[in-house]
Scaffold this motif. Structure first.
Motif, PDB file in Angstrom:
ATOM      1  N   LYS A 834      18.432 -18.417  -9.892  1.00 17.96           N
ATOM      2  CA  LYS A 834      18.052 -18.947  -8.713  1.00 17.96           C
ATOM      3  C   LYS A 834      18.223 -18.166  -7.241  1.00 17.96           C
ATOM      4  O   LYS A 834      17.580 -17.905  -6.655  1.00 17.96           O
ATOM      5  N   GLU A 835      19.056 -17.817  -7.254  1.00 19.77           N
ATOM      6  CA  GLU A 835      19.979 -17.180  -6.153  1.00 19.77           C
ATOM      7  C   GLU A 835      19.605 -15.764  -5.921  1.00 19.77           C
ATOM      8  O   GLU A 835      19.688 -15.140  -4.789  1.00 19.77           O
ATOM      9  N   HIS A 836      19.266 -15.041  -7.664  1.00 13.76           N
ATOM     10  CA  HIS A 836      18.156 -13.975  -7.390  1.00 13.76           C
ATOM     11  C   HIS A 836      16.773 -13.708  -7.647  1.00 13.76           C
ATOM     12  O   HIS A 836      16.423 -12.834  -7.967  1.00 13.76           O
ATOM     13  N   ARG A 837      16.725 -15.179  -7.040  1.00 13.85           N
ATOM     14  CA  ARG A 837      15.305 -14.732  -6.512  1.00 13.85           C
ATOM     15  C   ARG A 837      14.145 -15.071  -8.279  1.00 13.85           C
ATOM     16  O   ARG A 837      13.604 -14.148  -8.699  1.00 13.85           O
ATOM     17  N   LEU A 838      15.151 -15.256  -9.384  1.00 13.21           N
ATOM     18  CA  LEU A 838      14.319 -14.775 -11.036  1.00 13.21           C
ATOM     19  C   LEU A 838      14.192 -16.330 -11.118  1.00 13.21           C
ATOM     20  O   LEU A 838      14.494 -17.778 -11.080  1.00 13.21           O
ATOM     21  N   SER A 839      13.216 -16.337 -12.215  1.00 15.84           N
ATOM     22  CA  SER A 839      13.296 -17.780 -13.104  1.00 15.84           C
ATOM     23  C   SER A 839      12.506 -17.266 -14.307  1.00 15.84           C
ATOM     24  O   SER A 839      11.003 -17.716 -15.109  1.00 15.84           O
ATOM     25  N   PHE A 840      12.775 -17.822 -15.232  1.00 14.09           N
ATOM     26  CA  PHE A 840      12.649 -16.518 -17.023  1.00 14.09           C
ATOM     27  C   PHE A 840      13.330 -18.043 -18.051  1.00 14.09           C
ATOM     28  O   PHE A 840      11.979 -18.180 -18.693  1.00 14.09           O
ATOM     29  N   LEU A 841      13.741 -19.207 -17.982  1.00 13.12           N
ATOM     30  CA  LEU A 841      14.461 -19.674 -18.472  1.00 13.12           C
ATOM     31  C   LEU A 841      13.943 -21.362 -18.065  1.00 13.12           C
ATOM     32  O   LEU A 841      14.099 -21.682 -17.004  1.00 13.12           O
ATOM     33  N   ARG A 842      13.309 -21.652 -19.376  1.00 15.98           N
ATOM     34  CA  ARG A 842      12.866 -23.122 -19.416  1.00 15.98           C
ATOM     35  C   ARG A 842      14.010 -23.662 -19.640  1.00 15.98           C
ATOM     36  O   ARG A 842      14.541 -23.012 -20.684  1.00 15.98           O
ATOM     37  N   GLU A 843      13.674 -24.907 -19.755  1.00 14.65           N
ATOM     38  CA  GLU A 843      14.444 -25.992 -20.137  1.00 14.65           C
ATOM     39  C   GLU A 843      14.540 -25.646 -21.235  1.00 14.65           C
ATOM     40  O   GLU A 843      13.482 -26.090 -21.745  1.00 14.65           O
ATOM     41  N   PRO A 844      15.796 -26.160 -22.421  1.00 15.85           N
ATOM     42  CA  PRO A 844      15.355 -26.682 -24.024  1.00 15.85           C
ATOM     43  C   PRO A 844      14.953 -27.558 -24.124  1.00 15.85           C
ATOM     44  O   PRO A 844      14.716 -28.918 -23.593  1.00 15.85           O
ATOM     45  N   ASP A 845      14.239 -27.220 -25.051  1.00 19.54           N
ATOM     46  CA  ASP A 845      13.421 -28.562 -25.790  1.00 19.54           C
ATOM     47  C   ASP A 845      13.972 -29.248 -26.905  1.00 19.54           C
ATOM     48  O   ASP A 845      13.917 -28.511 -27.566  1.00 19.54           O
ATOM     49  N   LEU A 846      14.797 -30.465 -27.183  1.00 24.68           N
ATOM     50  CA  LEU A 846      15.359 -31.256 -28.453  1.00 24.68           C
ATOM     51  C   LEU A 846      14.074 -31.517 -29.054  1.00 24.68           C
ATOM     52  O   LEU A 846      14.873 -32.146 -30.186  1.00 24.68           O
ATOM     53  N   GLY A 847      13.223 -31.615 -28.729  1.00 23.74           N
ATOM     54  CA  GLY A 847      12.368 -32.246 -29.888  1.00 23.74           C
ATOM     55  C   GLY A 847      11.934 -31.758 -31.243  1.00 23.74           C
ATOM     56  O   GLY A 847      11.701 -32.474 -31.926  1.00 23.74           O
ATOM     57  N   PHE A 848      12.813 -30.670 -31.943  1.00 21.73           N
ATOM     58  CA  PHE A 848      12.942 -30.686 -33.087  1.00 21.73           C
ATOM     59  C   PHE A 848      13.963 -30.166 -33.790  1.00 21.73           C
ATOM     60  O   PHE A 848      13.971 -30.120 -34.996  1.00 21.73           O
ATOM     61  N   ALA A 849      14.733 -30.822 -33.154  1.00 20.44           N
ATOM     62  CA  ALA A 849      16.118 -31.377 -33.411  1.00 20.44           C
ATOM     63  C   ALA A 849      16.329 -31.395 -35.066  1.00 20.44           C
ATOM     64  O   ALA A 849      16.943 -31.423 -35.916  1.00 20.44           O
ATOM     65  N   TRP A 850      16.311 -32.952 -35.184  1.00 19.53           N
ATOM     66  CA  TRP A 850      15.749 -34.199 -36.056  1.00 19.53           C
ATOM     67  C   TRP A 850      15.347 -33.594 -37.462  1.00 19.53           C
ATOM     68  O   TRP A 850      15.955 -33.072 -37.907  1.00 19.53           O
TER      69      TRP A 850
END
Length: 921
Positions: A834-850
């Motif tokens: 955000k400091e560098h006006r970018l937005s590539f990374l979505r939040e990790p999804d833990l739904g497949f870990a189990w």
């Protein structure tokens, strides 16, 4: 019929000029089309080609010729596809023609004979080779990019542009695309970055397509018998709609209006007579039965829902529909039994094998991403053989897999895009219906759309005849791309390379038009300024004073209105039940008593009873000025605003109370003390205005009109300049911001990739930066293989809908803690982005870990799927992506314990249905 002497001579000269093409044509039992011949000649002449042609037109012939030419001239050829299934299919076709020793396959799942002269691969594999400087590229002469229009894909499209830009100049690129309306623009870009590239566009389908609409069990033609082209099945834009269908639409509309006039109990309004008639929706069984009766099978029936596809198969089976003979059913059973022999017996029940087999034996199947790959391959093969007669499919089937049909059915013209239901585009409609009509088998193809209430035939006709679906680049630099480019070329050269992307090419072309507008505007500004010239002085200076006064007055008025609204809101917040107020504005202006202050929401919305007995909830628009309680009236505790008698009694009391009240609200404002700063500034500017020499000019107002035109055009020109600046060097500017993030993390030092940044070169996932930082920070070094698989799954998996990701089940304390650390790391990197006006990374999804953990631990498929609520196909797809990421992490980790753990995780995950491959070495 024999050729004329002139035709024979022309063929003789062509055969001598293009000897390899002559040999190639002899491999086919049919004559090649003119567009195919032209493209092949250009390839043999050493040029690149872009071939844009409809689905099923045979454009892959040109790609196959490039392979033939490579073998004939002792060079290598790569055939790239967007999806693994298409790679597997093309690999099998080429092996049949050239032999297993001549053909290789490289996908995320398979590595077979990778150093062969012909190698089929996914486009990502070739991209990774280019960045790694693979020796497999030695001797490469041709690259066929099948389905190159994939570069418009939002998630993966950039890969196609990376490959086209970075391939060595000596390699000829054969690009095969669906029909797009800006093929010439795309070809011009290819010509810019690849040297001489010839664009060949074929718009005519090889098999005519007739479009229909099914209303109930009746089948109507979509288009009328307007012109010869339409009659022949080649519809042009603007073709006339079938008048019968327009009458159907009018009946439907009239029926809907009549039903809308019914009251809640279903009774008609007084005197209302039914007009039109309700049009029934055909059931899926009805549709298939009608197609069978009319000889329109085999058919692909598109339903934009996996659940809908499976339900459609069940509905047909429950209706006892059978589309095959007993002999065909036995042949199907033998084929499926053999094809699925590798599946463990204990998994067959959970995979729905028996229901799947029952449907196929009757000639009915589903095809969607949630199915096991083996099942999809069975459907594809049996459909091609003509044994499977109807396939209920999602739109993913339209992406490249070779499954032509006689008829294509579209159940609806809307689909879920992950965020909401949207209309399908003309390009998607053409892609879907383009599968209708099998070359060499069908005289004509048929597209059928099912009638939906409210459908407009004219809009459908526009969708079916529109030919404007341009190819738009989705290219943007990623962290992995940046680190690989800087490694090979340094920052400055990398920046230049990225400016040759199709995305920048399209932006620059748009800038050309805007720049032309800008030049015209600047010329006009000079003319306006000259027309405003005054002999007494600088009129533009005088006009600036007038404009400044006007702007300050407007700003002052705006500020006062805002203050008044704030005061009004504050006054509403003080109201209490029983307060008698005077509503200052709106339909219910006048005396009222407050029944409920309405303070629950973001703004007060009092519920009041007016003196005219109206009980209404009012809003901010009714209170442009502040109000105050003028009196107080007791409101009964059991007062009900819907009770007419209660309203009447309370309104009478209100009118009585209001007899002696003031007609307007008392003002809270005190007298002004002197001039405020705004008034003082306006007074000073007016004095300057009167003292200006131009103030006394007799033509002052005439000059001012030209000056006002100048100011308006100047404002528009400034907006245009900003748009031009925003479009110029957009890709390079984004690359600079990506490099700034890598600088901040000490991955780059000027033109050098640091030791810290080196692992990022081997990480190609959407979470490339998160994985690189986790490896550097030794986040995963303490995990065992199963635990590592569980944690890495968060960087692969993405729930189909956000609601699916709530409260996932997680294994073990170490995995929980590692996942918490991973999410914290992501949050830190997102803040840096955000400091560098970018937005590539979505939040990790833990739904497949189990699921990942339990599968690695050896649990049965049934047990795993019951916990995660995933289809078998989705489970396998996510597992294969997880295996791919484990391999990337192992490569990036260097000689470390993490590498060995990641390799072991891969071994533990690759078992059972996950280990199956549709090809064998």
């Amino acid at each position: 019929m024999s050729d004329s002497p002139s035709e024979s001579y022309a063929r003789f000269r062509s055969d001598r000029a293009y000897p390899v093409l002559t040999d190639f044509r002899a491999l086919y039992s049919f004559e090649l089309d003119e567009f195919q011949l032209r493209a092949c000649r250009e390839v043999e002449a050493g040029k690149g080609v872009l071939v844009a042609a409809p689905t099923g037109s045979g454009k892959t012939i040109v790609g196959e010729f490039a392979i033939h030419l490579a073998l004939a001239t002792g060079r290598k050829a790569f055939y790239t596809t967007p999806i693994k299934a298409l790679s597997n299919q093309k690999f099998a076709d080429l092996v049949k023609r050239y032999g297993a020793d001549q053909v290789g396959l490289l996908t995320g799942d398979n590595t077979i004979n990778g150093e062969a002269p012909i190698v089929v691969m996914t486009t990502e594999v070739l991209r990774n080779m280019l960045y790694a400087g693979s020796r497999t590229l030695d001797g490469l002469g041709f690259v066929v990019m099948d389905e190159v229009h994939y570069l418009a894909d939002r998630m993966r499209g950039a890969v196609w542009e990376e490959v086209i830009i970075h391939l060595p100049e000596s390699v000829s690129v054969v690009s095969l695309s669906a029909t797009v309306s800006n093929a010439e623009e795309f070809g011009e870009w290819l010509n810019t970055v690849r040297g001489e590239v010839v664009t060949i566009v074929e718009e005519r389908r090889p098999v005519p397509l007739f479009q229909h609409v099914m209303v109930g069990r009746r089948l109507f033609d979509l288009f009328g018998d307007g012109d010869e082209q339409t009659k022949a099945g080649f519809v042009q834009e603007g073709a006339t709609v079938n008048p019968q269908l327009l009458r159907v639409a009018r009946d439907d509309f009239a029926s809907k209006r009549f039903n809308d006039r019914r009251d809640k109990k279903g009774n008609r309004g007084r005197g209302a007579q039914p007009q039109g008639r309700r049009l029934p929706m055909a059931s899926r069984y009805d549709v298939v039965s009608r197609l069978q009766a009319d000889g329109l099978l085999p058919a692909i029936y598109f339903i934009f829902s996996r659940v809908g596809c499976d339900a459609a198969v069940s509905q047909c089976l429950n209706s006892n529909l059978r589309l095959t003979t007993d002999d065909e059913a036995r042949e199907i059973r033998a084929f499926v039994t053999d094809k699925c022999a590798h599946l463990p017996d204990e998994d067959l029940q959970v995979l729905g094998y028996h229901e799947f087999l029952d449907g196929l034996q009757r000639g009915i199947a589903a095809h969607h991403a949630g199915m096991l790959p083996t099942f999809k391959e069975c459907v594809e093969e049996l459909f091609l053989r003509g044994l499977c007669r109807v396939v209920f499919a999602t739109e993913t089937l339209a992406l490249g897999i070779n499954m032509p049909a006689r008829t294509v059915v579209l159940e609806k013209l809307t689909k879920w895009n992950g965020e909401g239901h949207v209309d399908i585009t003309p390009g998607e409609y053409t892609q879907l219906t383009g599968r209708a009509g099998r070359r060499g088998l069908d005289v004509e193809g048929h597209g059928v759309v099912l009638w939906q209430q409210g459908m407009n035939p004219k809009e459908l006709a526009g969708l079916a005849s529109t030919r404007t679906y341009p190819l738009r680049s989705s290219f943007r630099p990623s962290y992995n791309m940046a680190i690989n480019l800087v490694t090979q070329y340094g920052r400055s050269r990398s920046r230049e390379l990225l400016e040759t992307s199709f995305a920048q090419f399209q932006a620059d072309r748009a800038v050309v038009g805007m720049a032309r507008q800008l030049r015209k505007a600047e010329d006009a500004l000079v003319g306006y300024s000259e027309s405003a010239t005054c002999h007494l002085g600088d009129f533009m200076e005088y006009a600036a004073l007038r404009r400044r006064i006007s702007d300050i007055e407007k700003e002052g008025a705006r500020s006062r209105r805002q203050d008044q609204r704030a005061e009004a809101a504050a006054s509403l917040a003080k109201l209490r039940i029983g307060d008698v107020i005077r509503v200052p504005s709106g339909k219910y202006a006048g005396l009222a008593v407050v029944l409920d202050p309405g303070l629950a929401g973001a703004e007060a919305r009092p519920y009041v009873l007016t003196a005219e007995r109206h009980a209404k909830r009012l809003g901010a628009l009714d209170f442009p000025t502040p109000v105050e309680a003028l009196e107080h009236l007791r409101v009964p505790k059991n007062f009900n605003g819907r009770n007419p008698q209660m309203r009447r009694d309370l309104a009478a009391a209100l009118r009585e109370k209001g007899r002696n009240l003031p007609v307007t609200n008392r003002s809270r404002r005190g007298p002004r003390s002197g001039l405020d700063p705004i008034d003082a500034e306006i007074t000073e500017l007016r004095n300057q205005l009167r003292a200006h020499p131009c103030h006394g000019c007799a033509e002052r107002e005439d000059h001012d009109r030209w000056a006002q035109r100048w100011y308006k055009l100047n404002r528009d020109t400034e907006v245009l300049k900003r748009r031009v600046e925003n479009r110029t060097n957009t890709i390079a500017r984004q690359f600079d911001r990506v490099c700034e993030v890598l600088d901040a993390l000490e991955y780059l030092d000027g033109d050098e990739v640091t030791e810290r940044g080196a692992p990022l070169r081997r990480l190609y996932s959407d979470f490339d930066l998160v994985a690189a930082e986790a490896i550097r920070g030794e986040y995963w070094d303490h995990l065992d293989p199963s635990e590592l698989a569980a944690v890495l799954s968060a960087l692969v998996f993405e729930a189909r809908r956000p609601d699916d990701a709530r409260s996932p089940r997680l294994p073990g304390t170490r995995v929980r803690e590692s996942l918490q650390d991973l999410v914290k790391l992501w949050a830190q990197l997102e803040a840096l982005e955000k400091e560098h006006r970018l937005s590539f990374l979505r939040e990790p999804d833990l739904g497949f870990a189990w699921a990942a953990f339990r599968w690695a631990e050896g649990d049965d498929l049934d047990d795993v799927l019951n916990v995660v609520d995933l289809s078998a196909g989705d489970f396998v797809r996510w597992m294969k992506q997880l295996i791919d990421l484990c391999g990337q992490v192992a490569d990036a980790a260097g000689d470390s314990p993490l590498r060995r753990t990641a390799r072991k995780a891969t071994e533990k995950l690759r078992r059972g249905v996950v280990a199956y491959s549709s090809v064998s070495s």
